[in-house]
Design a protein around this motif. Sequence first.
Motif, PDB file in Angstrom:
ATOM      1  N   GLU A  98       0.827  -1.213   0.000  1.00 38.04           N
ATOM      2  CA  GLU A  98       0.000   0.000   0.000  1.00 38.04           C
ATOM      3  C   GLU A  98       0.861   1.263   0.000  1.00 38.04           C
ATOM      4  O   GLU A  98       0.535   2.246  -0.677  1.00 38.04           O
ATOM      5  N   ARG A 102       0.819   4.029  -2.901  1.00 38.14           N
ATOM      6  CA  ARG A 102       0.597   5.455  -2.656  1.00 38.14           C
ATOM      7  C   ARG A 102       1.674   6.295  -3.357  1.00 38.14           C
ATOM      8  O   ARG A 102       1.410   7.394  -3.838  1.00 38.14           O
ATOM      9  N   LEU A 103       2.891   5.756  -3.407  1.00 36.50           N
ATOM     10  CA  LEU A 103       3.979   6.467  -4.085  1.00 36.50           C
ATOM     11  C   LEU A 103       3.897   6.306  -5.599  1.00 36.50           C
ATOM     12  O   LEU A 103       4.734   6.827  -6.326  1.00 36.50           O
TER      13      LEU A 103
ATOM     14  N   ILE B  46       3.259   4.567   9.307  1.00 35.19           N
ATOM     15  CA  ILE B  46       2.225   4.817   8.284  1.00 35.19           C
ATOM     16  C   ILE B  46       1.468   3.523   7.988  1.00 35.19           C
ATOM     17  O   ILE B  46       0.245   3.512   7.846  1.00 35.19           O
ATOM     18  N   GLU B  47       2.221   2.425   7.922  1.00 38.81           N
ATOM     19  CA  GLU B  47       1.562   1.130   7.701  1.00 38.81           C
ATOM     20  C   GLU B  47       0.552   0.832   8.810  1.00 38.81           C
ATOM     21  O   GLU B  47      -0.548   0.318   8.544  1.00 38.81           O
ATOM     22  N   ASN B  50      -2.417   2.810   8.097  1.00 37.39           N
ATOM     23  CA  ASN B  50      -3.191   2.232   6.987  1.00 37.39           C
ATOM     24  C   ASN B  50      -4.125   1.135   7.489  1.00 37.39           C
ATOM     25  O   ASN B  50      -5.230   0.964   6.981  1.00 37.39           O
ATOM     26  N   ARG B  51      -3.660   0.403   8.503  1.00 36.10           N
ATOM     27  CA  ARG B  51      -4.530  -0.644   9.063  1.00 36.10           C
ATOM     28  C   ARG B  51      -5.704  -0.034   9.819  1.00 36.10           C
ATOM     29  O   ARG B  51      -6.816  -0.557   9.746  1.00 36.10           O
ATOM     30  N   GLU B  54      -8.146   0.991   7.233  1.00 33.98           N
ATOM     31  CA  GLU B  54      -8.830  -0.156   6.644  1.00 33.98           C
ATOM     32  C   GLU B  54      -9.863  -0.730   7.618  1.00 33.98           C
ATOM     33  O   GLU B  54     -10.938  -1.175   7.190  1.00 33.98           O
ATOM     34  N   PRO B  57     -13.256   2.449   8.399  1.00 31.56           N
ATOM     35  CA  PRO B  57     -13.552   3.437   7.338  1.00 31.56           C
ATOM     36  C   PRO B  57     -14.801   4.255   7.639  1.00 31.56           C
ATOM     37  O   PRO B  57     -14.995   5.314   7.046  1.00 31.56           O
ATOM     38  N   PHE B  61     -10.648   8.549   8.028  1.00 31.87           N
ATOM     39  CA  PHE B  61      -9.968   8.314   6.753  1.00 31.87           C
ATOM     40  C   PHE B  61      -8.794   9.268   6.668  1.00 31.87           C
ATOM     41  O   PHE B  61      -8.745  10.273   7.386  1.00 31.87           O
ATOM     42  N   GLN B  62      -7.844   8.956   5.780  1.00 27.64           N
ATOM     43  CA  GLN B  62      -6.667   9.807   5.685  1.00 27.64           C
ATOM     44  C   GLN B  62      -6.974  11.060   4.876  1.00 27.64           C
ATOM     45  O   GLN B  62      -7.480  10.989   3.755  1.00 27.64           O
ATOM     46  N   PHE B  64      -5.719  14.204   2.709  1.00 25.48           N
ATOM     47  CA  PHE B  64      -4.590  14.616   1.863  1.00 25.48           C
ATOM     48  C   PHE B  64      -4.697  16.098   1.512  1.00 25.48           C
ATOM     49  O   PHE B  64      -3.746  16.848   1.626  1.00 25.48           O
ATOM     50  N   ASP B  68     -10.708  17.416   2.062  1.00 26.55           N
ATOM     51  CA  ASP B  68     -11.066  16.261   2.882  1.00 26.55           C
ATOM     52  C   ASP B  68     -11.699  16.675   4.211  1.00 26.55           C
ATOM     53  O   ASP B  68     -12.355  15.854   4.860  1.00 26.55           O
ATOM     54  N   LEU B  71     -15.208  16.711   3.190  1.00 24.72           N
ATOM     55  CA  LEU B  71     -15.651  15.321   3.051  1.00 24.72           C
ATOM     56  C   LEU B  71     -15.948  14.722   4.425  1.00 24.72           C
ATOM     57  O   LEU B  71     -16.951  14.015   4.605  1.00 24.72           O
ATOM     58  N   THR B  75     -19.602  13.362   5.617  1.00 24.90           N
ATOM     59  CA  THR B  75     -19.784  11.929   5.829  1.00 24.90           C
ATOM     60  C   THR B  75     -19.735  11.550   7.309  1.00 24.90           C
ATOM     61  O   THR B  75     -19.752  10.365   7.644  1.00 24.90           O
ATOM     62  N   ARG B  77     -17.330  11.702   9.508  1.00 20.84           N
ATOM     63  CA  ARG B  77     -16.113  10.992   9.923  1.00 20.84           C
ATOM     64  C   ARG B  77     -15.029  12.015  10.268  1.00 20.84           C
ATOM     65  O   ARG B  77     -15.237  13.213  10.131  1.00 20.84           O
ATOM     66  N   ARG B 102       3.930  12.762  -0.412  1.00 15.06           N
ATOM     67  CA  ARG B 102       3.083  11.862  -1.210  1.00 15.06           C
ATOM     68  C   ARG B 102       2.387  10.841  -0.324  1.00 15.06           C
ATOM     69  O   ARG B 102       1.247  10.445  -0.581  1.00 15.06           O
ATOM     70  N   LEU B 103       3.061  10.419   0.730  1.00 17.34           N
ATOM     71  CA  LEU B 103       2.468   9.456   1.664  1.00 17.34           C
ATOM     72  C   LEU B 103       1.514  10.144   2.633  1.00 17.34           C
ATOM     73  O   LEU B 103       0.923   9.500   3.488  1.00 17.34           O
TER      74      LEU B 103
END
Lengths: 334, 334
Positions: A98, A102-103, B46-47, B50-51, B54, B57, B61-62, B64, B68, B71, B75, B77, B102-103
């Motif tokens: 993931e 993303r990159l 970051i991983e 991400n969990r 996931e 949701p 949410f992330q 960027f 957002d 958003l 929603t 959230r 980017r991440l």
Amino acid sequence: MSPRIDALQYANWSEKIFRQMREGGVDAVHVTITYHENFRETVLNIEAWNRWFERFPGLIFQGFGAEDIDLAQRTGRTAIYFGAQNPSCIEDDIGLVEVLHRLGLRFMQLTYNNQSLLASGCYEAEDTGLTRMGREVVAEMNRVGMVIDMSHSGERSTLDAIARSTRPIAITHANPASWHPALRNKSDRVLRALAESGGMLGFSVYPHHLRGGSACTLDAFCTMIARTADLMGIERLGIGTDLCQDQPDSVVDWMRAGRWTKARDYGEGSADNPGFPPMPDWFQGNHDFGQIASGLRALGMAPGEVAAVMGGNWARFLAEAFRPARTLQREAAQ
Amino acid sequence: MSPRIDALQYANWSEKIFRQMREGGVDAVHVTITYHENFRETVLNIEAWNRWFERFPGLIFQGFGAEDIDLAQRTGRTAIYFGAQNPSCIEDDIGLVEVLHRLGLRFMQLTYNNQSLLASGCYEAEDTGLTRMGREVVAEMNRVGMVIDMSHSGERSTLDAIARSTRPIAITHANPASWHPALRNKSDRVLRALAESGGMLGFSVYPHHLRGGSACTLDAFCTMIARTADLMGIERLGIGTDLCQDQPDSVVDWMRAGRWTKARDYGEGSADNPGFPPMPDWFQGNHDFGQIASGLRALGMAPGEVAAVMGGNWARFLAEAFRPARTLQREAAQ
């Protein structure tokens, strides 16, 4: 107008090459950014690409979604999509799928010639099929929208990936073994299974994958494409030249031997012919991309079919393949 | 309706906390994902995020872009924006600014208490101002659209960053030193320069930053906000609670001492009071976020001003701050 797409290049990138992409009308390219590099080394390669994007925004930009192919066409630039030829970039860490997605990583081979943590390469004597981690990574690639590429994988692993993946996979750069029996080319069994599952084959111009090698004619190459359409259906076919434009021979050594052997590995070459083979005279670089279209037309292929093979099929495939399951989930939550 | 935004938290994340964010009506949070971690370790964090994304949701949410925040409101959230409290995550590699951006990294402190490769922290005896690399990284953060955060930086470094950055910067979590003279709180000189440059201050509820510590009343906290509006202008003010909800004391040790000392560093604490201080009774966690709005209203602050401080100002600031110069370039090329 259908876009022109090259589904695999690993050139020694330069302004010259980016300009030749424009000359050849190449709207999108899947570029290899990593072979045997680990995650941190792969990120360094991404940083180098970020500098190219910053320096030449009028020629290239990074592609993330399939809509960037349209953007490339509208703005007269080439969309660059990242890919990995080997899964060493995710190390032993499934979370990096993931992160790399993303990159911008949009393609990943599960193996490169050898056994990987995920599957077996086409040069191994034994093919395990997908490993335990391989099955997990296939599901994760399916989830985020990263194309599973089995170009350098063994037969059983490839069939296994086709069967286990919930989304169609790709062989971005290879030819039928029935035309030229290289270890890297694919059996009719694999090609049929690929086609039946909605997958794609990109035809390679790398001389070791060509009948007659560097001397293979454009007519012979295009005839091979037409024959493969009979086997797989024209809509499953695209181009993936495997172009290594301007690369020194030291790079082919890295591609083949990485850090896994202290000896020299000749891969598809030999002790007599260890370096990059000369490209066919009709395909010297990105500026020659249109030659393939000319060759297909010269065979009498219908214009719509030529356009499909030159990129229309990849564009349709990628529009589905790049769409993350996660986006669907996020939309559902709205 | 204006969003509610918390410009700094580092909680021991859990479903409970994500639900309390909803209870407190927190639409967006800048979360710290890294202190002293290097790049690879930051990616592991970051991983882990991400969990969380996931798994929940429907709650988070992330984030960027600034859109957002909308958003999140639409929603129901919470948008989670990543930040780094220290630049160790970019190591000595300026290319990692764009990679981490980017991440999703949207905030980075140039220092965390100590000297960094970029600038000086507020606990150093000598303040170098921005270093050579610091000036380069400020320009790069300006380019990609990453907020420069000087919450833990020294006075000279902070003034230097305000002066050198071509975009307004932030102090996401601190209070005026004139109200409570902690080393982490900011002088009127810094606050005035911040305001004049269009920057933002997020008020901290961390007890060591409060007059009276954990016993500080809501009224005293809100009165301090109103006084700071006289100094900086109400439109420069937001909230950045520095909430470390549910964190064990081992975490404050990591925050303070990282790997840079073998001794124990007490930071804002002391040998008598080494752990996390208890939070004020009116702000025990995310569910209490609305308490601050109540406190401001109780002081007689106008509803529009309360909404601005509770998140409207951050939303306006971030809409500009998150917009990458690169996007502008790409749009120009179209």
